[in-house]
Design a protein around this motif. Structure first.
Motif, short mmCIF file in Angstrom:
data_model
loop_
_atom_site.label_atom_id
_atom_site.label_comp_id
_atom_site.label_asym_id
_atom_site.label_seq_id
_atom_site.Cartn_x
_atom_site.Cartn_y
_atom_site.Cartn_z
N ALA A 122 12.43 -28.88 15.98
CA ALA A 122 12.31 -27.54 16.40
C ALA A 122 10.89 -27.03 16.19
N TYR A 123 10.22 -27.53 15.03
CA TYR A 123 9.16 -26.85 14.57
C TYR A 123 8.02 -27.59 14.53
N ARG A 124 7.92 -28.65 15.45
CA ARG A 124 6.93 -29.75 15.39
C ARG A 124 5.74 -29.31 16.62
N GLY A 125 4.63 -29.43 16.35
CA GLY A 125 3.78 -28.98 17.30
C GLY A 125 3.06 -27.80 16.96
N MET A 126 3.45 -27.31 15.58
CA MET A 126 3.19 -25.90 15.42
C MET A 126 2.02 -25.94 14.25
N GLY A 127 1.50 -27.19 13.94
CA GLY A 127 0.42 -27.22 12.96
C GLY A 127 0.95 -27.26 11.62
N ILE A 128 2.21 -27.13 11.25
CA ILE A 128 2.86 -27.02 9.95
C ILE A 128 2.43 -28.20 9.20
N LEU A 129 2.67 -29.52 9.56
CA LEU A 129 2.15 -30.59 8.75
C LEU A 129 0.75 -30.72 8.38
N ASP A 130 -0.08 -29.99 9.32
CA ASP A 130 -1.63 -30.13 8.76
C ASP A 130 -1.73 -28.95 7.74
N ASP A 131 -0.97 -27.99 7.76
CA ASP A 131 -1.31 -27.09 6.62
C ASP A 131 -0.60 -27.64 5.36
N MET A 132 0.51 -28.36 5.34
CA MET A 132 0.86 -28.76 4.32
C MET A 132 -0.05 -29.88 3.67
N TYR A 133 -0.76 -30.46 4.45
CA TYR A 133 -1.70 -31.48 3.99
C TYR A 133 -2.80 -30.83 3.28
N GLN A 134 -3.27 -29.77 3.98
CA GLN A 134 -4.41 -28.95 3.32
C GLN A 134 -4.27 -28.54 1.88
N LEU A 135 -2.78 -28.11 1.90
CA LEU A 135 -2.24 -27.73 0.40
C LEU A 135 -2.32 -28.81 -0.76
N LEU A 136 -1.87 -29.95 -0.03
CA LEU A 136 -1.83 -31.03 -0.87
C LEU A 136 -3.32 -31.70 -1.36
N PHE A 137 -4.21 -31.59 -0.33
CA PHE A 137 -5.45 -31.97 -0.68
C PHE A 137 -6.03 -31.29 -1.83
N ARG A 138 -6.01 -29.83 -1.63
CA ARG A 138 -6.42 -29.05 -2.61
C ARG A 138 -6.07 -29.41 -4.11
N ARG A 139 -4.63 -29.45 -4.03
CA ARG A 139 -3.92 -29.82 -5.14
C ARG A 139 -4.59 -31.32 -5.88
N ALA A 140 -4.67 -32.25 -4.95
CA ALA A 140 -5.26 -33.38 -5.35
C ALA A 140 -6.69 -33.26 -5.98
N THR A 141 -7.51 -32.52 -5.11
CA THR A 141 -8.80 -32.45 -5.89
C THR A 141 -8.71 -31.74 -7.16
N ARG A 142 -7.97 -30.61 -7.40
CA ARG A 142 -7.48 -30.19 -8.44
C ARG A 142 -7.22 -30.82 -9.86
N ASP A 143 -6.37 -32.08 -9.30
CA ASP A 143 -5.78 -32.90 -10.34
C ASP A 143 -6.41 -34.35 -10.46
N GLY A 144 -7.72 -34.31 -9.97
CA GLY A 144 -8.35 -35.44 -10.30
C GLY A 144 -8.36 -36.65 -9.41
N VAL A 145 -7.29 -36.45 -8.50
CA VAL A 145 -7.00 -37.77 -7.74
C VAL A 145 -8.05 -38.23 -6.68
N ALA A 146 -8.37 -39.30 -6.92
CA ALA A 146 -9.51 -40.05 -6.43
C ALA A 146 -9.20 -40.43 -4.64
N VAL A 147 -7.84 -40.87 -4.75
CA VAL A 147 -7.58 -41.37 -3.16
C VAL A 147 -6.09 -41.31 -2.84
N LEU A 148 -5.86 -40.69 -1.67
CA LEU A 148 -4.40 -40.87 -1.28
C LEU A 148 -4.08 -41.99 -0.38
N TRP A 149 -3.01 -42.68 -0.61
CA TRP A 149 -2.84 -43.74 0.43
C TRP A 149 -1.25 -43.91 0.62
#
Length: 357
Positions: free
Chosen positions: A120-147
């Motif tokens: 019921a919540y697909r197609g609303m950009g929610i997944l993209d926003d969660m990824y942006q949150l995680l990308f910032r966390r990964a940068t802060r934690d020194g993660v070099a690459v996600l896979w």
């Protein structure tokens, strides 16, 4: 505890497709907090829409299993994003921090997992926003690459900067044939991982080159010995007290399939690497046969030089690629430094141990 959130007015990320459905104003995207786990499992275990929807007799993931998967490797602070609406969770996305070696030097990576949005919540950009949150966390934690690996969620990953660089290909063998003998190399079950594993992993990483999981005692204990989903047997090849190779075999109760999860070794003055790999493989094949397995599977995918050696050893023990190629894609997203090596499948030593369980 990180309480960072993204509001519904978050700017559209580069490459994001426009939202096709209107998102309610009170949908919030944030990191996991104490008390969220029950809501995660309500969604994840839902028989009609969950991660294992329509899988017969699926028992559902427990809170302890979830904590092993996300809490323990993150030292109690999971890199786990959720979307909430009116006191219920409607989406989740996470990565598991996993140490790799880059030409023998330790680097931090993140394994993409738990992608799920309520229909019921697909197609609303929610997944993209969660990824942006995680990308910032990964940068802060020194993660070099996600896979990660997927055969269903390719488009949203591509939209969020991931690249598909290869396939998670498989080799299989029929256990009906005999198990050949080999060189006299001391191979014993590794009942408990220790610091010899760390020393071996660093030596192997330097020799093999490229990107390879860091088979440290901590990682092996978490990934194999403490795994609540599957049981494993681990073997070590040794010269005196030095580990020169490791193998891991996944035991699937009630199934006629066994899995070679890991198979790595170094050459010595006395033994070539192919002989060590063969010696490490044989006790696992014998174990599977004794358990009534009919088939065994391994996944030394890609063109990494060491995986070419592994495939040659497996082929001598009856392994071959099946007629159909795997549909599972290996997806990679560099964080921070855009090193082109991350997008070169030849640099990745892929193995079955990199799967979810």
């Amino acid at each position: 505890m990180i309480l960072e959130t993204l509001s519904t007015s978050t700017c559209v990320a580069p490459g994001r497709s426009p939202r096709a459905r209107q998102r309610p104003a009170d949908v919030h995207v944030r990191f996991w907090q104490d008390g969220d786990t029950e809501g995660i499992h309500t969604l994840y275990n839902a028989p009609d829409i969950g991660a294992y929807a329509n899988v017969p007799d699926y028992p559902g993931r427990t809170a302890d299993e979830w904590w092993w998967q996300y809490g323990e490797p993150s030292d109690g602070n999971p890199a786990y994003a959720v979307a909430s609406h009116q006191d219920r969770l409607v989406g989740m996305q996470a990565y598991i921090p996993i140490a790799f070696l880059c030409d023998g030097t330790v680097m931090q990576t993140g394994k993409d997992e738990d992608t799920l949005i309520h229909p019921a919540y697909r197609g609303m950009g929610i997944l993209d926003d969660m990824y942006q949150l995680l990308f910032r966390r990964a940068t802060r934690d020194g993660v070099a690459v996600l896979w990660g690996f997927t055969d269903t969620a390719v488009r949203p990953l591509l939209r969020n900067g991931y690249k598909s660089i290869g396939r998670f290909d498989v080799m299989r063998a029929d256990l009906a044939g005999r198990i050949d003998g080999g060189a006299a190399i001391a191979v014993r079950e590794l009942v408990e991982p220790d610091d010899r594993c760390d020393r071996f992993s660093l030596e192997f990483g330097k020799r093999a080159g490229g990107f390879t999981p860091h088979l440290s005692a901590r990682y092996l204990r978490w990934r194999l010995y403490d795994n609540p989903f599957r049981r494993y047997k681990v073997y070590a090849a040794c010269e005196n007290d030095r580990i020169i190779g490791l193998s891991a075999f996944k035991l699937e109760d009630g199934r006629a399939m066994g899995y070679v999860s890991e198979l790595v070794a170094v050459s010595t003055a006395s033994h070539i690497v192919e002989d060590v790999l063969g010696a490490l493989l044989r006790p696992g094949l014998k174990l599977f046969r004794e358990r009534g397995c009919q088939t065994v599977e391994a996944r030394p995918s890609g063109r990494h030089p060491f995986n070419k050696i592994v495939r040659s050893v497996l082929s001598r023990h009856g392994f071959a690629a099946p007629p159909e190629r795997s549909s599972v894609e290996f997806m990679v997203r560099p964080i921070g430094i855009q090193d082109p090596q991350f997008l070169n499948m030849d640099k990745w030593r892929i193995s079955e141990i990199m799967r979810e369980y």
